[in-house]
Design an enzyme around this catalytic site. Sequence first.
Site, PDB file in Angstrom:
ATOM      1  N   GLN A 103       0.673  15.026  -2.421  1.00  0.00           N
ATOM      2  CA  GLN A 103      -0.574  14.453  -2.931  1.00  0.00           C
ATOM      3  C   GLN A 103      -0.961  13.075  -2.388  1.00  0.00           C
ATOM      4  OE1 GLN A 103      -2.790  13.198  -7.095  1.00  0.00           O
ATOM      5  NE2 GLN A 103      -0.911  14.318  -7.275  1.00  0.00           N
ATOM      6  N   GLU A 152       5.090  11.302  -8.207  1.00  0.00           N
ATOM      7  CA  GLU A 152       4.142  10.625  -9.097  1.00  0.00           C
ATOM      8  C   GLU A 152       4.770   9.904 -10.306  1.00  0.00           C
ATOM      9  OE1 GLU A 152       0.579  10.375  -9.245  1.00  0.00           O
ATOM     10  OE2 GLU A 152       1.068   9.185 -11.010  1.00  0.00           O
ATOM     11  N   ASP A 201       0.331   8.756  -7.059  1.00  0.00           N
ATOM     12  CA  ASP A 201      -0.015   9.484  -5.833  1.00  0.00           C
ATOM     13  C   ASP A 201      -1.421   9.121  -5.345  1.00  0.00           C
ATOM     14  OD1 ASP A 201       2.336  10.829  -5.455  1.00  0.00           O
ATOM     15  OD2 ASP A 201       1.743  12.598  -6.581  1.00  0.00           O
ATOM     16  N   GLY A 247      -8.379  -5.411 -22.165  1.00  0.00           N
ATOM     17  CA  GLY A 247      -9.150  -6.612 -21.884  1.00  0.00           C
ATOM     18  C   GLY A 247      -9.256  -7.513 -23.097  1.00  0.00           C
ATOM     19  N   GLY A 248     -10.205  -8.425 -23.051  1.00  0.00           N
ATOM     20  CA  GLY A 248     -10.352  -9.390 -24.145  1.00  0.00           C
ATOM     21  C   GLY A 248     -11.208  -8.864 -25.289  1.00  0.00           C
TER      22      GLY A 248
HETATM   23  N1  COA Z   1       8.016  20.398  12.062  1.00  0.00           N
HETATM   24  C1  COA Z   1       9.342  20.324  11.820  1.00  0.00           C
HETATM   25  N2  COA Z   1       9.842  19.694  10.739  1.00  0.00           N
HETATM   26  C2  COA Z   1       8.955  19.130   9.881  1.00  0.00           C
HETATM   27  C3  COA Z   1       7.571  19.182  10.083  1.00  0.00           C
HETATM   28  C4  COA Z   1       7.112  19.856  11.225  1.00  0.00           C
HETATM   29  N3  COA Z   1       5.813  19.937  11.499  1.00  0.00           N
HETATM   30  N4  COA Z   1       6.963  18.538   9.060  1.00  0.00           N
HETATM   31  C5  COA Z   1       7.924  18.099   8.258  1.00  0.00           C
HETATM   32  N5  COA Z   1       9.132  18.453   8.751  1.00  0.00           N
HETATM   33  C6  COA Z   1      10.449  18.154   8.203  1.00  0.00           C
HETATM   34  C7  COA Z   1      10.726  16.677   8.290  1.00  0.00           C
HETATM   35  O1  COA Z   1      11.125  16.326   9.594  1.00  0.00           O
HETATM   36  C8  COA Z   1      11.800  16.531   7.242  1.00  0.00           C
HETATM   37  O2  COA Z   1      13.043  16.964   7.756  1.00  0.00           O
HETATM   38  P1  COA Z   1      14.395  16.054   7.838  1.00  0.00           P
HETATM   39  O3  COA Z   1      14.593  15.453   6.484  1.00  0.00           O
HETATM   40  O4  COA Z   1      15.433  17.056   8.198  1.00  0.00           O
HETATM   41  O5  COA Z   1      14.210  15.025   8.857  1.00  0.00           O
HETATM   42  C9  COA Z   1      11.310  17.523   6.191  1.00  0.00           C
HETATM   43  O6  COA Z   1      10.479  18.453   6.851  1.00  0.00           O
HETATM   44  C10 COA Z   1      10.380  16.950   5.109  1.00  0.00           C
HETATM   45  O7  COA Z   1      10.804  15.890   4.676  1.00  0.00           O
HETATM   46  P2  COA Z   1      10.659  15.215   3.235  1.00  0.00           P
HETATM   47  O8  COA Z   1       9.558  14.256   3.304  1.00  0.00           O
HETATM   48  O9  COA Z   1      12.020  14.726   2.910  1.00  0.00           O
HETATM   49  O10 COA Z   1      10.258  16.389   2.222  1.00  0.00           O
HETATM   50  P3  COA Z   1      10.826  16.655   0.748  1.00  0.00           P
HETATM   51  O11 COA Z   1      10.087  17.828   0.261  1.00  0.00           O
HETATM   52  O12 COA Z   1      12.304  16.746   0.715  1.00  0.00           O
HETATM   53  O13 COA Z   1      10.419  15.346  -0.092  1.00  0.00           O
HETATM   54  C11 COA Z   1       8.872  13.750  -1.043  1.00  0.00           C
HETATM   55  C12 COA Z   1       9.114  15.206  -0.584  1.00  0.00           C
HETATM   56  C13 COA Z   1       7.433  13.652  -1.455  1.00  0.00           C
HETATM   57  C14 COA Z   1       9.778  13.422  -2.218  1.00  0.00           C
HETATM   58  C15 COA Z   1       9.170  12.803   0.125  1.00  0.00           C
HETATM   59  O14 COA Z   1       8.442  13.210   1.246  1.00  0.00           O
HETATM   60  C16 COA Z   1       8.858  11.357  -0.179  1.00  0.00           C
HETATM   61  O15 COA Z   1       9.573  10.677  -0.893  1.00  0.00           O
HETATM   62  N6  COA Z   1       7.753  10.831   0.392  1.00  0.00           N
HETATM   63  C17 COA Z   1       7.373   9.460   0.265  1.00  0.00           C
HETATM   64  C18 COA Z   1       6.777   9.169  -1.070  1.00  0.00           C
HETATM   65  C19 COA Z   1       5.629  10.045  -1.405  1.00  0.00           C
HETATM   66  O16 COA Z   1       4.652  10.144  -0.704  1.00  0.00           O
HETATM   67  N7  COA Z   1       5.727  10.667  -2.575  1.00  0.00           N
HETATM   68  C20 COA Z   1       4.637  11.315  -3.201  1.00  0.00           C
HETATM   69  C21 COA Z   1       4.419  12.651  -2.774  1.00  0.00           C
HETATM   70  S1  COA Z   1       3.007  13.227  -3.634  1.00  0.00           S
END
Ligand code: COA
Length: 497
Positions: A89, A211, A240, A318-319
């Site tokens: 998101q 979130e 988010d 607020g106030g």
């Molecule tokens: N081709 C190949 N691999 C891909 C890819 C593509 N096009 N797109 C994504 N990937 C891989 C990434 O390289 C990563 O792999 P790795 O960890 O082996 O290097 C994986 O897919 C995705 O990573 P990640 O972001 O860790 O996904 P997740 O589902 O485990 O975690 C979150 C999701 C949201 C918790 C995490 O991305 C995060 O903390 N993001 C930052 C904060 C954030 O935006 N949070 C709010 C989300 S609404």
Amino acid sequence: MAKKSKKPAKARKPAKAGGKSRAKPAAKKPATKRSSAKVVKLPARKAAKKTATNGKAAKSALPAPSKKPFGQAGKALDGVRILDFTHVQSGPTCTQLLAWFGADVIKVERPGVGDITRGQLVDVKGADSLYFTMLNHNKRSITIDSKHPQGKRVLNELIKKCDVLVENFAPGALDRMGLTWEHIHKLNPRMIVASVKGFGPGPYEDCKVYENVAQCTGGAASTTGFRDGVPLVTGAQIGDSGTGLHLALGIVTALYQRTQTGRGQKVLAAMQDAVLNLCRVKLRDQQRLERGPLKEYPQYPNGAFGDTVPRAGNASGGGQPGWILKCKGWETDPNAYIYFITQAPVWAKICDVIGKPEWITDPDYATPAARLPRLKDIFATVEEWTMTKTKFEVMEILNKYDIPCGPILSMKELAEDQSLRETGTIVEVDHPTRGKYLTVGNPIKLSDSPTEVTRSPLLGEHTDEILREVLGFDERRISEVRDSGALGLVVPRMAAE
Ligand code: COA
């Protein structure tokens, strides 16, 4: 049928406008005070540059005001191309906004899978979820395996052709793809690299965040809820979507600075920081608390205050004291309530409306300070009046007297609100696999860059189109990349709207 192809945006040169046209600060007058110090002879001031034709000072480098009608002079971010690595998101809300303002947003997705939200909270079998479609309007989708050697080559080419890379992977994921800042900056020094992370640098910088984690770590949960209850998260996605908004502002600001410096920069919006920014008034109250009780909080005057800002129920931040009051039908309708504010300048009108004219002059009620310890009783009295009317009747009466109030509108009521449809805040969109659905359109209205909401892309829908139009690949090259497996399986094209 594929989505109508967009014209490839031209590679942006650093604008000649902006920085160079800035007026220099006026030269300081030499000090008049005489002293024994040596008089330094200043070099004679250069005469202001004159234009060859009319002898007037150099004009601003901005183009002449467009003569086209407002709304027909292109989009605010026309020519900006975004390499969108966002998912879930926070990141998608940011790039969706930029797309609504006219940027060409190329969403890079993992072959065969795509953004994880495509398949989350599915309500129509076989169709992208509303979770996905409502966060990814106006974008194009390309599938590339970013870990495949050919995929990496394609991404490098795209980096050279884009202005901004946006991502919200877990910390370190972009680096693990080989897309470090150094690598990107070397390929394209003008590239802005924008990231959402859960936390900024510090003890939690490696944590994954969603979130509600951000709501809890940014101060929202500890200050939301009733004083005797547990901390509460709010339905507004401040962690988010709130962070996505912050990031979008950072990106357009960096784009503006680039018109002066010619180079890109890193932009970071941490979710904890964004939530805390939105909870600014609570940090204000933390410091006020050190100087005495928070008199507008329901804990005053009888409840005890600890050493941290307590949960204030529905008290106004607020106030101007406020509270949520029952209206006619509250027994069966969970949203038959209104937010009522006892704004000081309209106190006399409030007293007249609720049938308490004697409060206007009664020293126990006449001033805001006198009212503070009696707010509970005051709101109970106002509620006796609001309960005799529907929330819409209360609003109509109060608005006549400029008394601020807000009926509690349900999602159903908002979805059916005609005025929100007329302004494009609620939009109906057609989608080839799910049919018609409602979404929230662009909440930011620009008079010269109106938003047209178009449906979200199918997974990989624009892969070939982007390789052809943006990178200039011919069919042989496209087949080569495809056969290498870097783009995943061939996705059957779906008919467009
Ligand atoms: N081709 C190949 N691999 C891909 C890819 C593509 N096009 N797109 C994504 N990937 C891989 C990434 O390289 C990563 O792999 P790795 O960890 O082996 O290097 C994986 O897919 C995705 O990573 P990640 O972001 O860790 O996904 P997740 O589902 O485990 O975690 C979150 C999701 C949201 C918790 C995490 O991305 C995060 O903390 N993001 C930052 C904060 C954030 O935006 N949070 C709010 C989300 S609404």
